[in-house]
Design a protein around this motif. Sequence first.
Motif, PDB file in Angstrom:
ATOM      1  N   PHE A 131       0.828  -1.203   0.000  1.00  0.00           N
ATOM      2  CA  PHE A 131       0.000   0.000   0.000  1.00  0.00           C
ATOM      3  C   PHE A 131       0.866   1.257   0.000  1.00  0.00           C
ATOM      4  O   PHE A 131       0.653   2.173  -0.777  1.00  0.00           O
ATOM      5  N   ILE A 132       1.870   1.274   0.860  1.00  0.00           N
ATOM      6  CA  ILE A 132       2.656   2.500   1.019  1.00  0.00           C
ATOM      7  C   ILE A 132       3.800   2.590   0.018  1.00  0.00           C
ATOM      8  O   ILE A 132       4.056   3.644  -0.545  1.00  0.00           O
ATOM      9  N   SER A 133       4.514   1.458  -0.199  1.00  0.00           N
ATOM     10  CA  SER A 133       5.799   1.579  -0.906  1.00  0.00           C
ATOM     11  C   SER A 133       5.781   1.305  -2.397  1.00  0.00           C
ATOM     12  O   SER A 133       6.640   1.794  -3.109  1.00  0.00           O
ATOM     13  N   ILE A 134       4.824   0.492  -2.884  1.00  0.00           N
ATOM     14  CA  ILE A 134       4.995  -0.024  -4.232  1.00  0.00           C
ATOM     15  C   ILE A 134       4.972   1.077  -5.306  1.00  0.00           C
ATOM     16  O   ILE A 134       5.801   1.089  -6.216  1.00  0.00           O
ATOM     17  N   ALA A 135       4.053   2.034  -5.162  1.00  0.00           N
ATOM     18  CA  ALA A 135       3.997   3.100  -6.165  1.00  0.00           C
ATOM     19  C   ALA A 135       5.288   3.910  -6.153  1.00  0.00           C
ATOM     20  O   ALA A 135       5.820   4.283  -7.207  1.00  0.00           O
ATOM     21  N   GLY A 136       5.821   4.154  -4.955  1.00  0.00           N
ATOM     22  CA  GLY A 136       7.063   4.904  -4.836  1.00  0.00           C
ATOM     23  C   GLY A 136       8.222   4.175  -5.495  1.00  0.00           C
ATOM     24  O   GLY A 136       9.028   4.760  -6.218  1.00  0.00           O
ATOM     25  N   LEU A 137       8.244   2.866  -5.259  1.00  0.00           N
ATOM     26  CA  LEU A 137       9.302   2.038  -5.828  1.00  0.00           C
ATOM     27  C   LEU A 137       9.279   2.099  -7.358  1.00  0.00           C
ATOM     28  O   LEU A 137      10.310   2.284  -7.998  1.00  0.00           O
ATOM     29  N   ILE A 138       8.082   1.954  -7.930  1.00  0.00           N
ATOM     30  CA  ILE A 138       7.969   1.981  -9.389  1.00  0.00           C
ATOM     31  C   ILE A 138       8.322   3.370  -9.909  1.00  0.00           C
ATOM     32  O   ILE A 138       8.968   3.521 -10.940  1.00  0.00           O
ATOM     33  N   SER A 139       7.921   4.378  -9.156  1.00  0.00           N
ATOM     34  CA  SER A 139       8.199   5.745  -9.541  1.00  0.00           C
ATOM     35  C   SER A 139       9.698   5.978  -9.753  1.00  0.00           C
ATOM     36  O   SER A 139      10.109   6.694 -10.656  1.00  0.00           O
ATOM     37  N   PHE A 140      10.513   5.344  -8.914  1.00  0.00           N
ATOM     38  CA  PHE A 140      11.960   5.508  -9.052  1.00  0.00           C
ATOM     39  C   PHE A 140      12.572   4.501 -10.020  1.00  0.00           C
ATOM     40  O   PHE A 140      13.580   4.765 -10.636  1.00  0.00           O
ATOM     41  N   MET A 141      11.925   3.318 -10.127  1.00  0.00           N
ATOM     42  CA  MET A 141      12.519   2.277 -10.962  1.00  0.00           C
ATOM     43  C   MET A 141      12.045   2.319 -12.406  1.00  0.00           C
ATOM     44  O   MET A 141      12.680   1.732 -13.281  1.00  0.00           O
ATOM     45  N   GLY A 142      10.934   2.974 -12.698  1.00  0.00           N
ATOM     46  CA  GLY A 142      10.404   3.002 -14.057  1.00  0.00           C
ATOM     47  C   GLY A 142      10.062   1.604 -14.529  1.00  0.00           C
ATOM     48  O   GLY A 142       9.436   0.833 -13.794  1.00  0.00           O
ATOM     49  N   TYR A 143      10.542   1.232 -15.716  1.00  0.00           N
ATOM     50  CA  TYR A 143      10.234  -0.081 -16.277  1.00  0.00           C
ATOM     51  C   TYR A 143      10.596  -1.222 -15.327  1.00  0.00           C
ATOM     52  O   TYR A 143       9.829  -2.174 -15.162  1.00  0.00           O
ATOM     53  N   SER A 144      11.776  -1.147 -14.684  1.00  0.00           N
ATOM     54  CA  SER A 144      12.222  -2.264 -13.842  1.00  0.00           C
ATOM     55  C   SER A 144      11.244  -2.578 -12.718  1.00  0.00           C
ATOM     56  O   SER A 144      11.218  -3.683 -12.194  1.00  0.00           O
ATOM     57  N   GLY A 145      10.425  -1.601 -12.331  1.00  0.00           N
ATOM     58  CA  GLY A 145       9.409  -1.830 -11.305  1.00  0.00           C
ATOM     59  C   GLY A 145       8.375  -2.858 -11.725  1.00  0.00           C
ATOM     60  O   GLY A 145       7.631  -3.372 -10.886  1.00  0.00           O
ATOM     61  N   SER A 146       8.349  -3.175 -13.023  1.00  0.00           N
ATOM     62  CA  SER A 146       7.377  -4.161 -13.519  1.00  0.00           C
ATOM     63  C   SER A 146       7.537  -5.519 -12.865  1.00  0.00           C
ATOM     64  O   SER A 146       6.577  -6.289 -12.817  1.00  0.00           O
ATOM     65  N   ILE A 147       8.747  -5.848 -12.371  1.00  0.00           N
ATOM     66  CA  ILE A 147       8.924  -7.169 -11.753  1.00  0.00           C
ATOM     67  C   ILE A 147       7.919  -7.368 -10.625  1.00  0.00           C
ATOM     68  O   ILE A 147       7.388  -8.451 -10.465  1.00  0.00           O
TER      69      ILE A 147
END
Lengths: 83, 591
Positions: B59-75
Motif C-alpha cells: 500500500f505505502i511503498s509499491i507506487a514509490g518504488l515503481i516511480s523511481f525504478m520506471g520499467y524495472s518496477g514491472s517485476i
Amino acid sequence: MKKDLRRYWRKNLSLMAVLLFIWALVSYGFGIIFVDQLNTIRIAGFPLGFWFAQQGSIYVFVILIFVYHFRMKKIDREFDVHE
Amino acid sequence: MIILTWTYIIVGITFSLYLSIAWLSRVKTTKGFYVAGAGVSPLANGMATAADWLSAASFISIAGLISFMGYSGSIYLLGWTGGYVLLALLLAPYLRKFGKFTVPDFIGDRYYSDTARFVALLCAIFVSFTYIAGQMRGVGIIFSRFLEVDVNTGVLIGMAIIFFYVSLGGMKGITYTQVAQCLVLIVAYLVPAIAISLKITGSFAPQIGFGSTIADGPNTGKYLLDILNQLNTDLGFAEYTKPFGHGGKPMLDVFCSTMALMVGTAGLPHIIIRFYTVTSVAAARLSAGYALLFIAIFYTTAPAVASFARYNMINTISGIEYAKAPVWFKNWEKTGLIAWLDKNQNGVIEYHKGDPFAGRPTFTGEKGSHGQELISNTPADGVNELYIDNDIIVLANPEIAQLPPWVIALVAAGALAAALSTASGLLLVISSAISHDLYYRLINRSASEKQRLLVGRIMIGAALFVAGYFGINPPGFVAEVVALAFGLAASSFFPVIVLGIFSKRTTREGAICGMITGICFTIYYIVNIKFMSGSAWLLGISAEGIGTVGMLLNFVVTMLVSLMTAAPPPEVQAMVENIRFPRGTGSNIDR
C-alpha cells in the motif's frame, strides 16, 4: 470410469497448457524478452512493451483465471465429476 | 488539526466495523478456527485473499518504488499478480479437494512422512515470521504518522486490536474482517489516484490516464510518458519506460526476479491456506479469479500513481528555490521522508541521479539560512541534493495534489487496513502451524477439540508477542529478508506441491531432498549477497531472482531422487488420483 477419468485429466492438462502458454507469452514474452521491439509500437500513448509489463499482462491474467473456471465447469459436467 | 480530526473519525468508524464483524463471527470449533468452517463464498474468499495479499508495504511503498525504478518496477507488478494464475491452475483446486487445514498437512500426507511435514512446518513458520515483522512495524509507523502517537505505542495498539479479533474469530473472524478491509483499502487507494489523474490528464481512469496527454501547464498536449522520459534524461536517470541497461536490471535478472516473485506468491502459506476455506473445488478456482480481480485493480493503479507522482514531484520541486517550495515539502521534511542538503549553497533544490548523502537523514534540529531542516550526514559525491523516501509517494500524494483533508484521513485508514489484514492472516498461519501441525499432528494426537483451540489461541498470543517485539525493535534487515521470504516460498513449497499433484511417482525421499536442496541453495546465495556483501556470482542474478534457480534445483533433485527410490505406496497414489477430480469434496477432515 477409470478410462474416462484419464481423458478428463488429459483435457484438463491441455487446457492448462494453452492458458499457461498465454500467461508466459504476455508477461515473459511481450513484457520482458521482446519489450524493446514492442516499444517501437505505440498504442494509446503507451510504448506497447512497457504497457504489457505494467498493465496488459495483469488484465490477461485475470481473464485467464475466469476462462479456466468456466471451461473447467463445463468439462467437469461433461465427465460427470462435478459437485 | 482538521486532518487529525478526520483521521480519528474515519479510522474510528472502520475499526469499530472490524471489531463488530469479529464479535459476530466468533468460533467454537477447530474447523471454524482454522478454515472458517469451509463455508466461505468465492467472492468473500477472493476479497479476503486480496486483503491478505495487499500488505502495508504494498500500500505505502509499491507506487514509490515503481516511480523511481520506471520499467524495472514491472517485476513487482507482474510477479505479484502472475502468481495467482499458477495458484488457480496448479494448486488451489487440488488442495481444496485434498481438504485439510494447512500446507504442512498436504506435504506430510502426500509424502507419507513426518520428516517432510516437519521441514514444511519450519518453512511455513520462517516465511510467515519474516513477513510479519515488517507488517507490525508498518502498523506502528502508520499510527504514529496519522494519529500522532509514538511508533511503539502504535505497535502496541495494533497488537491489541489484532489479538482481539484473531483469537476470537480465528479464520472465520479474519475472513470477514478482511472483506471489509479489502473494500476500505481499495477505495482509499483509488480515490486520490482518480483525483490526480483527472488533474494531470483529464482522464477519469488512472490506468488510461498515465498513457494520455497532459491537460494543462507548460507541457499541455504532450504525452505524460514522453515528458517523464525527457525529465529523467535531463536529470541523469534512465528513460522512464526504457528497459534494461543504464542502471536498470539486465534482462536475465528481470526474468528471474519476476519468476521468483510469481512462484513465491503461489507458494506463500498464508495465501494457499485461504483456498481451504471455500465450499468446493469450483469455488476455489472462482475465488482465485475474484482475488486477482481485486488485486489487479490495485496493481494496475499503482504504476499510474507512480508516473503521476514522479511528474508532480519533479515539476514542483526540482530546480525550485527552497523558499518557494510547496507547503507539503516542508510538512514532510519533519518526518525525515524527504530532505534537502544545499551542497552548493545557492538556495535551489537540485535533483539528480545519485545519493545526496550516506544513509537516512539525521536532522540537527536547527534551521538553515533558507529555513530548511539542517542535516548532519556526510554529503556524498555528485550534485544531487535531494533525499526522497519511496514511501512519500503514496503518503504525501493527496497533499501534493492538494486534495481535501478527508482524503488524507482515508489514506491513513486504507494503510491501516492493509497492515492489519496481512498481519492477521500471517498470525493465523503461524498459530495453525504450531498448534495443528506441531502440537496435534506430531506431539499429542489425542488432544481434544477444546485443548487444540486453547493451544491455537495461546499460540496467536505468543506469535503476536514475538512479532510485536520485532515491530518495536526492528532488526534493521526487514527489507533484505523479504527477498528471502519469496525465495524460500518459491524454492521450498511450490515444486513439491506441484509435483505431488501432477506426478504420482514423486516419492518421500525425492520431496525431502528437493526441499532441502532448494532452501539451502537459496539461503546460501541470498545471505552471501545481503549480509556478507558477496557478489551475484551466478550470471549476475540478484537476491530477488535467485529463488527461480532454487526452484529449478528443487524440481530437478525431487524428480531424480524420486526415480531412484521406490514408488509411493498404493494408498498415496490413490489419494493423488482422487484429488484430480472435483466430485466428493467433503468438508475438511482431521485425519
